[in-house]
Design a protein around this motif. Structure first.
Motif, PDB file in Angstrom:
ATOM      1  N   HIS A  62      18.965 -47.950  56.895  1.00 52.65           N
ATOM      2  CA  HIS A  62      17.783 -47.583  57.675  1.00 52.65           C
ATOM      3  C   HIS A  62      17.935 -47.949  59.156  1.00 52.65           C
ATOM      4  O   HIS A  62      17.218 -47.421  59.993  1.00 52.65           O
ATOM      5  CB  HIS A  62      16.528 -48.253  57.108  1.00 52.65           C
ATOM      6  N   THR A  63      18.870 -48.832  59.465  1.00 55.81           N
ATOM      7  CA  THR A  63      19.098 -49.227  60.855  1.00 55.81           C
ATOM      8  C   THR A  63      19.507 -48.020  61.689  1.00 55.81           C
ATOM      9  O   THR A  63      19.036 -47.843  62.812  1.00 55.81           O
ATOM     10  CB  THR A  63      20.182 -50.320  60.925  1.00 55.81           C
ATOM     11  N   ILE A  64      20.380 -47.186  61.149  1.00 59.11           N
ATOM     12  CA  ILE A  64      20.819 -45.994  61.884  1.00 59.11           C
ATOM     13  C   ILE A  64      19.630 -45.075  62.128  1.00 59.11           C
ATOM     14  O   ILE A  64      19.438 -44.574  63.232  1.00 59.11           O
ATOM     15  CB  ILE A  64      21.936 -45.253  61.133  1.00 59.11           C
ATOM     16  N   ARG A  65      18.814 -44.867  61.098  1.00 62.98           N
ATOM     17  CA  ARG A  65      17.643 -43.999  61.258  1.00 62.98           C
ATOM     18  C   ARG A  65      16.701 -44.528  62.326  1.00 62.98           C
ATOM     19  O   ARG A  65      16.121 -43.752  63.087  1.00 62.98           O
ATOM     20  CB  ARG A  65      16.922 -43.824  59.936  1.00 62.98           C
ATOM     21  N   LYS A  66      16.550 -45.837  62.398  1.00 59.70           N
ATOM     22  CA  LYS A  66      15.671 -46.430  63.403  1.00 59.70           C
ATOM     23  C   LYS A  66      16.224 -46.183  64.802  1.00 59.70           C
ATOM     24  O   LYS A  66      15.490 -45.797  65.709  1.00 59.70           O
ATOM     25  CB  LYS A  66      15.509 -47.937  63.138  1.00 59.70           C
ATOM     26  N   HIS A  67      17.527 -46.382  64.982  1.00 60.26           N
ATOM     27  CA  HIS A  67      18.147 -46.125  66.288  1.00 60.26           C
ATOM     28  C   HIS A  67      18.010 -44.656  66.676  1.00 60.26           C
ATOM     29  O   HIS A  67      17.700 -44.328  67.820  1.00 60.26           O
ATOM     30  CB  HIS A  67      19.623 -46.523  66.282  1.00 60.26           C
ATOM     31  N   ILE A  68      18.238 -43.756  65.722  1.00 62.59           N
ATOM     32  CA  ILE A  68      18.121 -42.323  65.994  1.00 62.59           C
ATOM     33  C   ILE A  68      16.681 -41.976  66.366  1.00 62.59           C
ATOM     34  O   ILE A  68      16.429 -41.216  67.305  1.00 62.59           O
ATOM     35  CB  ILE A  68      18.591 -41.484  64.780  1.00 62.59           C
ATOM     36  N   SER A  69      15.734 -42.548  65.670  1.00 62.50           N
ATOM     37  CA  SER A  69      14.318 -42.304  65.962  1.00 62.50           C
ATOM     38  C   SER A  69      13.974 -42.723  67.390  1.00 62.50           C
ATOM     39  O   SER A  69      13.309 -41.985  68.128  1.00 62.50           O
ATOM     40  CB  SER A  69      13.448 -43.065  64.961  1.00 62.50           C
ATOM     41  N   LEU A  70      14.434 -43.890  67.787  1.00 70.52           N
ATOM     42  CA  LEU A  70      14.175 -44.368  69.145  1.00 70.52           C
ATOM     43  C   LEU A  70      14.892 -43.505  70.189  1.00 70.52           C
ATOM     44  O   LEU A  70      14.348 -43.224  71.256  1.00 70.52           O
ATOM     45  CB  LEU A  70      14.592 -45.836  69.273  1.00 70.52           C
ATOM     46  N   LEU A  71      16.108 -43.064  69.873  1.00 77.92           N
ATOM     47  CA  LEU A  71      16.842 -42.200  70.800  1.00 77.92           C
ATOM     48  C   LEU A  71      16.177 -40.838  70.955  1.00 77.92           C
ATOM     49  O   LEU A  71      16.193 -40.259  72.043  1.00 77.92           O
ATOM     50  CB  LEU A  71      18.283 -42.009  70.323  1.00 77.92           C
ATOM     51  N   ARG A  72      15.585 -40.322  69.888  1.00 72.57           N
ATOM     52  CA  ARG A  72      14.884 -39.034  69.984  1.00 72.57           C
ATOM     53  C   ARG A  72      13.758 -39.109  71.008  1.00 72.57           C
ATOM     54  O   ARG A  72      13.533 -38.166  71.760  1.00 72.57           O
ATOM     55  CB  ARG A  72      14.331 -38.629  68.628  1.00 72.57           C
ATOM     56  N   LYS A  73      13.059 -40.214  71.055  1.00 68.71           N
ATOM     57  CA  LYS A  73      11.972 -40.392  72.028  1.00 68.71           C
ATOM     58  C   LYS A  73      12.511 -40.394  73.450  1.00 68.71           C
ATOM     59  O   LYS A  73      11.823 -40.020  74.386  1.00 68.71           O
ATOM     60  CB  LYS A  73      11.221 -41.692  71.754  1.00 68.71           C
ATOM     61  N   TYR A  74      13.750 -40.803  73.605  1.00 68.98           N
ATOM     62  CA  TYR A  74      14.389 -40.828  74.919  1.00 68.98           C
ATOM     63  C   TYR A  74      14.897 -39.448  75.333  1.00 68.98           C
ATOM     64  O   TYR A  74      14.731 -39.038  76.480  1.00 68.98           O
ATOM     65  CB  TYR A  74      15.547 -41.834  74.910  1.00 68.98           C
TER      66      TYR A  74
END
Length: 83
Positions: A38-50
């Motif tokens: 889930h760590t990867i998904r969290k990073h991807i989620s935050l990057l999408r906002k960027y």
């Protein structure tokens, strides 16, 4: 625009070629390679906002028997400066 934390910047640099990258490839960029998936998904989620305000998107797709992520330019959006 806010700067991206170092770990997320490494992921963004990897995805910037527009090619699909497997989760294992992204996972190798994390400090703790044994981290929870889930760590990867969290990073991807935050990057999408960027990347969304810049007219880009990180897509998740099934590719070659695995889940991959890639960075794409959204069509029909204004050209925004990337910092």
């Amino acid at each position: 625009m806010a700067s991206v934390p170092p770990t997320q910047q490494r992921i963004l640099d990897l995805l910037s070629d527009g090619k699909p990258h497997r989760r294992l490839e992204i996972r190798s960029l994390l400090w703790d390679e044994l981290s929870h998936p889930h760590t990867i998904r969290k990073h991807i989620s935050l990057l999408r906002k960027y990347v969304r305000p810049q007219g880009r998107e990180i897509v998740c797709e099934l590719f070659q028997h695995g889940i991959c992520y890639r960075l794409v330019v959204l069509l029909g959006t204004c050209s925004c400066s990337v910092t």
